[in-house]
Scaffold this active site. Structure first.
Site, PDB file in Angstrom:
ATOM      1  N   LYS A 126      17.033  44.708  61.415  1.00 47.62           N
ATOM      2  CA  LYS A 126      17.348  46.135  61.516  1.00 47.62           C
ATOM      3  C   LYS A 126      17.868  46.681  60.188  1.00 47.62           C
ATOM      4  O   LYS A 126      17.482  47.762  59.762  1.00 47.62           O
ATOM      5  CB  LYS A 126      18.398  46.380  62.611  1.00 47.62           C
ATOM      6  CG  LYS A 126      17.856  46.115  64.013  1.00 47.62           C
ATOM      7  CD  LYS A 126      18.971  46.171  65.036  1.00 47.62           C
ATOM      8  CE  LYS A 126      19.918  45.058  64.775  1.00 47.62           C
ATOM      9  NZ  LYS A 126      20.749  44.487  65.695  1.00 47.62           N
ATOM     10  N   ARG A 183      25.506  50.084  72.284  1.00 54.64           N
ATOM     11  CA  ARG A 183      25.374  48.662  72.571  1.00 54.64           C
ATOM     12  C   ARG A 183      25.435  48.376  74.064  1.00 54.64           C
ATOM     13  O   ARG A 183      25.226  47.253  74.480  1.00 54.64           O
ATOM     14  CB  ARG A 183      26.542  47.888  71.961  1.00 54.64           C
ATOM     15  CG  ARG A 183      26.463  47.497  70.506  1.00 54.64           C
ATOM     16  CD  ARG A 183      25.498  46.392  70.209  1.00 54.64           C
ATOM     17  NE  ARG A 183      26.005  45.321  69.386  1.00 54.64           N
ATOM     18  CZ  ARG A 183      26.141  45.337  68.070  1.00 54.64           C
ATOM     19  NH1 ARG A 183      25.845  46.406  67.382  1.00 54.64           N
ATOM     20  NH2 ARG A 183      26.580  44.277  67.429  1.00 54.64           N
ATOM     21  N   ARG A 208      21.558  33.664  56.434  1.00 60.95           N
ATOM     22  CA  ARG A 208      21.911  35.001  55.939  1.00 60.95           C
ATOM     23  C   ARG A 208      23.187  34.970  55.100  1.00 60.95           C
ATOM     24  O   ARG A 208      24.144  34.297  55.444  1.00 60.95           O
ATOM     25  CB  ARG A 208      22.111  35.910  57.155  1.00 60.95           C
ATOM     26  CG  ARG A 208      22.238  37.357  56.813  1.00 60.95           C
ATOM     27  CD  ARG A 208      21.756  38.202  57.942  1.00 60.95           C
ATOM     28  NE  ARG A 208      22.788  38.396  58.947  1.00 60.95           N
ATOM     29  CZ  ARG A 208      22.647  39.241  59.960  1.00 60.95           C
ATOM     30  NH1 ARG A 208      21.533  39.924  60.103  1.00 60.95           N
ATOM     31  NH2 ARG A 208      23.609  39.389  60.836  1.00 60.95           N
ATOM     32  N   ARG A 233      28.856  35.697  56.791  1.00 60.00           N
ATOM     33  CA  ARG A 233      29.769  36.447  57.653  1.00 60.00           C
ATOM     34  C   ARG A 233      30.342  35.515  58.702  1.00 60.00           C
ATOM     35  O   ARG A 233      29.643  34.654  59.215  1.00 60.00           O
ATOM     36  CB  ARG A 233      28.990  37.548  58.378  1.00 60.00           C
ATOM     37  CG  ARG A 233      29.051  38.882  57.705  1.00 60.00           C
ATOM     38  CD  ARG A 233      28.010  39.837  58.233  1.00 60.00           C
ATOM     39  NE  ARG A 233      27.998  39.992  59.681  1.00 60.00           N
ATOM     40  CZ  ARG A 233      27.169  40.828  60.328  1.00 60.00           C
ATOM     41  NH1 ARG A 233      26.302  41.555  59.642  1.00 60.00           N
ATOM     42  NH2 ARG A 233      27.198  40.925  61.633  1.00 60.00           N
ATOM     43  N   ARG A 252      26.800  36.184  70.477  1.00 58.52           N
ATOM     44  CA  ARG A 252      26.296  37.546  70.239  1.00 58.52           C
ATOM     45  C   ARG A 252      24.958  37.761  70.947  1.00 58.52           C
ATOM     46  O   ARG A 252      24.685  38.840  71.460  1.00 58.52           O
ATOM     47  CB  ARG A 252      26.153  37.801  68.729  1.00 58.52           C
ATOM     48  CG  ARG A 252      27.503  37.970  68.045  1.00 58.52           C
ATOM     49  CD  ARG A 252      27.394  37.875  66.542  1.00 58.52           C
ATOM     50  NE  ARG A 252      26.710  39.000  65.959  1.00 58.52           N
ATOM     51  CZ  ARG A 252      26.139  38.981  64.757  1.00 58.52           C
ATOM     52  NH1 ARG A 252      26.161  37.883  64.032  1.00 58.52           N
ATOM     53  NH2 ARG A 252      25.564  40.047  64.288  1.00 58.52           N
TER      54      ARG A 252
END
Ligand code: AMP
Length: 224
Positions: free
Chosen positions: A16, A91, A130, A163, A174
Site C-alpha cells: 500500500k 480498519r 522490510r 519496525r 496483525r
C-alpha cells in the site's frame, strides 16, 4: 475535476505504501496514513503516542476513540479538499461508519476502496525483509528494493531498522486482526459499489497500472 477520495486496503505488506507514493505523484493528493501519524506521535512522545504505543507494539488496533478524531481532523485540512489517499483507515466497521459520517458532513463520499490482495504467506515473506529509515520512514526491502548501501537510507542517509511491529510474531497477530476486523469492510464497500480488487502479487508497476486503469474508469463513469 471531481474529487478523488481513495481508500487503500489490504493486509500489512500488501504494498500500500509503495502504491500510495506513486498515486500521490500521479494525482497530487495528500497521502494520509494513520500508522505513520501514530508512529510520529510515538516518536514525539505525545499523549496520544503514549496511549497508542502498547497496542501498536502488540499488533492490536489502537482504540477507535483515539483514531477517529485524529483521522477526521486530518481530512478537514486544506490540502485534502480535492481528495486524499487514505492508508490504514478505516480498519473496522465502526471506523468505516465514522468516516462516512465525517465525509457526509462535508458533502463528500468515498470514490473508491482499493483492495490490494496478497496471501498470508506472501505477507510474512515480504515483511520479514522490510526496513525503514529512522528519520523519515522511507521504505526498503533487503531482497526486493535494497538501498545502495546496506543499512543506510538512500534519501536522507539515516539508519535503516526493522519496525518493532514487523517482527514475525507481531506480523502474525496483525494478520489475524486484519482478517477478523478489517476484511469485513470489503463487503461494506462492495455494498456501496465502490470496492475494487487489485491482484497485489504482481509487480509494483503492474499493480500501479491496474490502479490507474480503475481510477480512469471510475472517472469516466462519474462524467457520464
Ligand atoms: P500500519 O502502519 O497501518 O500497519 O499501522 C501500524 C499500527 O498502528 C497498527 O498495527 C495499529 O496498531 C495502529 N493503527 C494504524 N491505523 C489504525 C486504525 N485505523 N485503527 C486502529 N489502529 C491503527
Amino acid at each position: 475535476m471531481a474529487e478523488l477520495n481513495l481508500l487503500l486496503f489490504g493486509p500489512p505488506g500488501a504494498g500500500k505504501g509503495t502504491q500510495a507514493d506513486r498515486l500521490q505523484a500521479d494525482f497530487s493528493l495528500p497521502f494520509i496514513s494513520t500508522g505513520d501519524m501514530l508512529r510520529a506521535n510515538v516518536k514525539d512522545g505525545t499523549e496520544l503516542g503514549q496511549q497508542a504505543k502498547q497496542y501498536m507494539d502488540a499488533g492490536d488496533l489502537v482504540p477507535d476513540e483515539l483514531i477517529v478524531a485524529m483521522a477526521a481532523e486530518r481530512l478537514r485540512e486544506q490540502d485534502a479538499r480535492d481528495g486524499f489517499i487514505l492508508d490504514g483507515f478505516p480498519r473496522n466497521l465502526e471506523q468505516a461508519k465514522a468516516l462516512d459520517e465525517q465525509l457526509s458532513e462535508l458533502r463528500r463520499h468515498v470514490t473508491a476502496a482499493l483492495l490490494i490482495d496478497v496471501s498470508d504467506d506472501e505477507v510474512v515473506r515480504r515483511i520479514s525483509g522490510r526496513r525503514v529509515c529512522v528519520k523519515a520512514g522511507h521504505n526498503y526491502h533487503v531482497e526486493f528494493d535494497p538501498p545502495k548501501r546496506e543499512g543506510v537510507c538512500d534519501q536522507d542517509g539515516s539508519r535503516l531498522v526493522q519496525r518493532d511491529d514487523d517482527k514475525d510474531e507481531v506480523v502474525r497477530k496483525r494478520l489475524e486482526v486484519y482478517h477478523e476486523q478489517t476484511e469485513p469492510l470489503v463487503e461494506y464497500y462492495d455494498e456501496q459499489g465502490v470496492m475494487r480488487r487489485i491482484d497485489g502479487t504482481r509487480s509494483p508497476a503492474d499493480v500501479h497500472d491496474h490502479i490507474r486503469a480503475v481510477i480512469a474508469t471510475l472517472r469516466l463513469e462519474e462524467d457520464v
